[in-house]
Design a protein around this motif. Sequence first.
Motif, short mmCIF file in Angstrom:
data_model
loop_
_atom_site.label_atom_id
_atom_site.label_comp_id
_atom_site.label_asym_id
_atom_site.label_seq_id
_atom_site.Cartn_x
_atom_site.Cartn_y
_atom_site.Cartn_z
N GLU A 117 -48.66 20.20 -21.15
CA GLU A 117 -48.21 21.52 -21.63
C GLU A 117 -46.70 21.66 -21.46
O GLU A 117 -46.01 22.18 -22.33
N PHE B 157 -45.03 19.49 -24.15
CA PHE B 157 -45.09 20.12 -25.47
C PHE B 157 -44.18 21.33 -25.56
O PHE B 157 -43.57 21.59 -26.60
N GLY B 158 -44.05 22.08 -24.46
CA GLY B 158 -43.12 23.21 -24.45
C GLY B 158 -41.68 22.76 -24.66
O GLY B 158 -40.92 23.34 -25.44
N GLU C 76 -41.28 21.70 -28.29
CA GLU C 76 -41.15 22.85 -29.19
C GLU C 76 -39.76 23.47 -29.12
O GLU C 76 -39.18 23.83 -30.14
N ARG C 77 -39.22 23.61 -27.90
CA ARG C 77 -37.87 24.18 -27.76
C ARG C 77 -36.82 23.27 -28.39
O ARG C 77 -35.89 23.74 -29.04
N ILE D 1 -37.28 21.16 -30.89
CA ILE D 1 -37.42 21.27 -32.35
C ILE D 1 -36.75 22.56 -32.83
O ILE D 1 -36.02 22.56 -33.83
N ALA D 2 -36.97 23.67 -32.14
CA ALA D 2 -36.37 24.95 -32.52
C ALA D 2 -34.84 24.87 -32.47
O ALA D 2 -34.15 25.38 -33.36
N GLU E 199 -33.67 22.85 -35.46
CA GLU E 199 -33.77 23.63 -36.70
C GLU E 199 -32.64 24.64 -36.80
O GLU E 199 -32.06 24.84 -37.86
#
Length: 99
Positions: free
Chosen positions: A20, A23-24, A27-28, A30-31, A34
């Motif tokens: 977890e 993955f957190g 995700e951060r 990737i953000a 972007e």
Amino acid sequence: MPKAEVLRVAVQERLVAAAEEIFGLFERTIAEYEEELFRSKQKNERQRKLLDAVLKPELRLNRAVLSADSQQDPEPPHTGEEQGRLWRTQEIVWSFSVD
């Protein structure tokens, strides 16, 4: 519960928590990428428009309409305001349009 079972449950809980967390972080990351990509695209668009403005300047002519009194008075006015109002018949404005 046997010790082996307790150990397996504890390891499984730690693995889930670690997954977890990974993955957190993913995700951060990737953000952030972007957001950075979005800002880069905006910057590139602004620079492209500036480059287009330099490479393809537009010449715009603005003609001022002479007032009726200025057409009757053939002598040049003596004050700066009158001169600006009466003798300005044409303005040439170089415009580098950057939308």
